[in-house]
Scaffold this motif. Sequence first.
Motif, PDB file in Angstrom:
ATOM      1  N   UNK A 100      72.738  86.408  28.547  1.00 33.30           N
ATOM      2  CA  UNK A 100      74.065  86.059  28.020  1.00 33.30           C
ATOM      3  C   UNK A 100      74.439  84.616  28.363  1.00 33.30           C
ATOM      4  N   UNK A 101      75.211  84.033  27.475  1.00 29.80           N
ATOM      5  CA  UNK A 101      75.693  82.674  27.718  1.00 29.80           C
ATOM      6  C   UNK A 101      76.886  82.769  28.678  1.00 29.80           C
ATOM      7  N   UNK A 102      76.588  82.905  29.978  1.00 32.25           N
ATOM      8  CA  UNK A 102      77.695  83.073  30.926  1.00 32.25           C
ATOM      9  C   UNK A 102      77.572  82.035  32.032  1.00 32.25           C
ATOM     10  N   UNK A 103      78.638  81.939  32.826  1.00 35.05           N
ATOM     11  CA  UNK A 103      78.648  80.938  33.899  1.00 35.05           C
ATOM     12  C   UNK A 103      78.050  81.494  35.187  1.00 35.05           C
ATOM     13  N   UNK A 104      78.340  82.773  35.464  1.00 34.82           N
ATOM     14  CA  UNK A 104      77.896  83.358  36.741  1.00 34.82           C
ATOM     15  C   UNK A 104      77.161  84.664  36.458  1.00 34.82           C
ATOM     16  N   UNK A 105      75.961  84.777  37.017  1.00 34.80           N
ATOM     17  CA  UNK A 105      75.205  86.029  36.926  1.00 34.80           C
ATOM     18  C   UNK A 105      75.116  86.604  38.339  1.00 34.80           C
ATOM     19  N   UNK A 106      75.498  87.883  38.476  1.00 33.08           N
ATOM     20  CA  UNK A 106      75.440  88.524  39.798  1.00 33.08           C
ATOM     21  C   UNK A 106      74.413  89.660  39.750  1.00 33.08           C
ATOM     22  N   UNK A 107      73.180  89.422  40.218  1.00 32.61           N
ATOM     23  CA  UNK A 107      72.234  90.537  40.325  1.00 32.61           C
ATOM     24  C   UNK A 107      72.637  91.385  41.537  1.00 32.61           C
ATOM     25  N   UNK A 108      72.996  92.637  41.283  1.00 30.82           N
ATOM     26  CA  UNK A 108      73.488  93.500  42.371  1.00 30.82           C
ATOM     27  C   UNK A 108      72.826  94.875  42.277  1.00 30.82           C
ATOM     28  N   UNK A 109      71.561  94.890  41.794  1.00 30.81           N
ATOM     29  CA  UNK A 109      70.881  96.187  41.643  1.00 30.81           C
ATOM     30  C   UNK A 109      69.758  96.312  42.672  1.00 30.81           C
ATOM     31  N   UNK A 110      68.535  96.013  42.270  1.00 27.28           N
ATOM     32  CA  UNK A 110      67.383  96.255  43.138  1.00 27.28           C
ATOM     33  C   UNK A 110      66.556  94.971  43.301  1.00 27.28           C
ATOM     34  N   UNK A 111      65.448  95.106  44.070  1.00 27.20           N
ATOM     35  CA  UNK A 111      64.530  93.975  44.254  1.00 27.20           C
ATOM     36  C   UNK A 111      63.800  93.656  42.943  1.00 27.20           C
ATOM     37  N   UNK A 112      63.352  92.409  42.819  1.00 27.99           N
ATOM     38  CA  UNK A 112      62.422  91.953  41.765  1.00 27.99           C
ATOM     39  C   UNK A 112      62.888  92.244  40.335  1.00 27.99           C
ATOM     40  N   UNK A 113      64.219  92.269  40.099  1.00 25.40           N
ATOM     41  CA  UNK A 113      64.720  92.561  38.742  1.00 25.40           C
ATOM     42  C   UNK A 113      64.632  91.322  37.849  1.00 25.40           C
ATOM     43  N   UNK A 114      64.660  90.141  38.457  1.00 22.84           N
ATOM     44  CA  UNK A 114      64.515  88.910  37.672  1.00 22.84           C
ATOM     45  C   UNK A 114      63.116  88.383  37.947  1.00 22.84           C
ATOM     46  N   UNK A 164      82.027  89.250  50.612  1.00 23.32           N
ATOM     47  CA  UNK A 164      81.238  88.093  51.065  1.00 23.32           C
ATOM     48  C   UNK A 164      80.610  87.364  49.883  1.00 23.32           C
ATOM     49  N   UNK A 165      80.112  88.113  48.905  1.00 18.02           N
ATOM     50  CA  UNK A 165      79.534  87.494  47.696  1.00 18.02           C
ATOM     51  C   UNK A 165      80.620  86.661  47.000  1.00 18.02           C
ATOM     52  N   UNK A 166      81.796  87.257  46.862  1.00 16.37           N
ATOM     53  CA  UNK A 166      82.910  86.553  46.207  1.00 16.37           C
ATOM     54  C   UNK A 166      83.249  85.270  46.973  1.00 16.37           C
ATOM     55  N   UNK A 167      83.290  85.356  48.303  1.00 11.78           N
ATOM     56  CA  UNK A 167      83.591  84.166  49.118  1.00 11.78           C
ATOM     57  C   UNK A 167      82.581  83.047  48.857  1.00 11.78           C
ATOM     58  N   UNK A 168      81.285  83.407  48.750  1.00  9.88           N
ATOM     59  CA  UNK A 168      80.286  82.345  48.532  1.00  9.88           C
ATOM     60  C   UNK A 168      80.411  81.774  47.118  1.00  9.88           C
ATOM     61  N   UNK A 169      80.784  82.608  46.141  1.00 12.97           N
ATOM     62  CA  UNK A 169      80.998  82.092  44.768  1.00 12.97           C
ATOM     63  C   UNK A 169      82.150  81.082  44.791  1.00 12.97           C
ATOM     64  N   UNK A 209      75.245  79.658  37.617  1.00 12.75           N
ATOM     65  CA  UNK A 209      75.250  80.103  39.012  1.00 12.75           C
ATOM     66  C   UNK A 209      74.707  81.533  39.087  1.00 12.75           C
ATOM     67  N   UNK A 210      73.801  81.764  40.044  1.00 14.78           N
ATOM     68  CA  UNK A 210      73.268  83.114  40.243  1.00 14.78           C
ATOM     69  C   UNK A 210      73.587  83.514  41.683  1.00 14.78           C
ATOM     70  N   UNK A 211      74.435  84.519  41.828  1.00 15.30           N
ATOM     71  CA  UNK A 211      74.888  84.932  43.160  1.00 15.30           C
ATOM     72  C   UNK A 211      74.175  86.233  43.519  1.00 15.30           C
ATOM     73  N   UNK A 212      73.227  86.136  44.473  1.00 10.82           N
ATOM     74  CA  UNK A 212      72.354  87.276  44.781  1.00 10.82           C
ATOM     75  C   UNK A 212      73.038  88.287  45.702  1.00 10.82           C
ATOM     76  N   UNK A 213      73.750  89.218  45.079  1.00  9.86           N
ATOM     77  CA  UNK A 213      74.347  90.317  45.859  1.00  9.86           C
ATOM     78  C   UNK A 213      73.244  91.259  46.346  1.00  9.86           C
ATOM     79  N   UNK A 214      72.215  91.453  45.520  1.00 11.37           N
ATOM     80  CA  UNK A 214      71.100  92.329  45.900  1.00 11.37           C
ATOM     81  C   UNK A 214      70.157  91.590  46.848  1.00 11.37           C
ATOM     82  N   UNK A 215      69.340  92.356  47.560  1.00 16.52           N
ATOM     83  CA  UNK A 215      68.284  91.756  48.379  1.00 16.52           C
ATOM     84  C   UNK A 215      67.056  91.511  47.510  1.00 16.52           C
ATOM     85  N   UNK A 216      66.557  90.296  47.513  1.00 19.28           N
ATOM     86  CA  UNK A 216      65.310  89.979  46.812  1.00 19.28           C
ATOM     87  C   UNK A 216      65.314  90.270  45.325  1.00 19.28           C
TER      88      UNK A 216
END
Length: 420
Positions: free
Chosen positions: A289-303, A197-202, A315-322
């Motif tokens: 990192x100088x990247x195009x897509x960041x996928x936070x997929x760990x825990x809450x409040x990491x950023x 689903x994350x990939x589909x939204x990206x 682009x930041x694709x929030x795989x993790x909750x919160x």
Amino acid sequence: MIATETETKSPYDLALQNFEKAADALNLVNDDRNSVRNPERALIVSVPIMMDSGSVHCFEGFRVQHNTSRGPAKGGIRYHPNVTLAEVKALAMWMTWKCAVVNIPFGGGKGGVTCNPKVMSAKEIERLTRRYTHAILPIIGPGQDIPAPDVYTNPQIMAWIMDTYSMTRGHLVPGVVTGKPISLGGSQGRNEATGLGVFNTIECACPHLKMQIKGAKVAVQGFGNAGSVVAQLLDSAQADVVAVSDSRGCVYKKDGLHIAKLIQYKEHAGSVVGFPESEPITPDELLALDCDILVPAAMENMIDRANAPAIRARMIAEAANGPVTPEADAILEKKGAFVIPDILCNAGGVTVSYFEWVQNEQHMSWDLQEVNSRLQTIMQRSFIPVLDVHLERKVSMRTAATMLAIQRVVEATKTRGLYP
Ligand code: NAD
């Protein structure tokens, strides 16, 4: 450092803050706010069980149903030492919006037990699960409230919940939980559903940002169930996954990590750390990192407000909750980063849970291709209206998704006439 809002407010206060922001953008009248703001039902239970030592320990558990106007409550059960009623209420509200954004006929629920399963034996966890299920039994059921796995709960625990519930009914009731083992009515594709689903939204976001997945540089924070599947899919689509991390550290390779080899490596090493064709970097370096897509997929409040200013991904694709605190959200918005919010981005998991429930209720089973193609249709169909609200109303994607969700829940609540 002075305590931030995220540190001083309860998770439920933060969920309410997010709700009020979207409700303000909708100009929602007070009557409508009041009808959907608070949880419909919150149950606190005592769960006494015999420990292996022979002594009895009494755990505290919760089950919250936030809103059931659109259908039975749906949401996971969490076993964690930090579980509180405020956290479960916040997560239940989150589920209401998530189910409404992808327009599946469920409301929001969540449950939890304050415990540390890492120091409990399998038998203790089974006794805890069966006693907790017994305690919440009056309010769960296939038409009422359908639990699922969450942090530190898994398909085996879902099997015990289903078994305990079924014993009271005199027949097997697979539709009372989702995320079950396949042998007990679990769905094909459930394990990979969140990542897919994350990939589909990206994929949906790329044309809007005039970006291509092929050749895009990607960093993935958290190489677990969700993160590793997203990394695999992006790698197959010829993106360069240049960095990934887990709780023990981060690895980096300028021209892209070999994801299939990395998955194999993690399986036997237990971590991505030390992967031969990579160099170590710090967690903050990964985010910057100088990247195009960041996928936070760990825990809450990491950023948070400390590391958000360094983020360069478009682009930041929030795989993790919160994964992003409210302060960091404001920083990212100012920088013009395009955030695909969790309630949309990671809704593939609950969507395939819905498919599992439908298959159980109809005594049918769908093959993997059918599950994945239905999932893709729902993710694409859900992304477009959120993007439209974001562009038309000039609000963040998070506010746009929450606005759409609130509108659907309010409409259902009013149409049912729940408060004549
Ligand atoms: P998981 O336990 O399989 O993976 C989590 C990963 O994050 C692990 O690799 C862990 O080592 C890593 N991690 C933990 N702390 C870290 C840190 N400080 N820095 C970097 N990495 C760290 O869990 P999951 O099921 O993949 O869930 C990940 C997130 O996705 C959670 O927020 C979860 O709520 C959310 N989510 C998962 C699903 C699902 O179906 N699995 C559905 C919706 C949302």
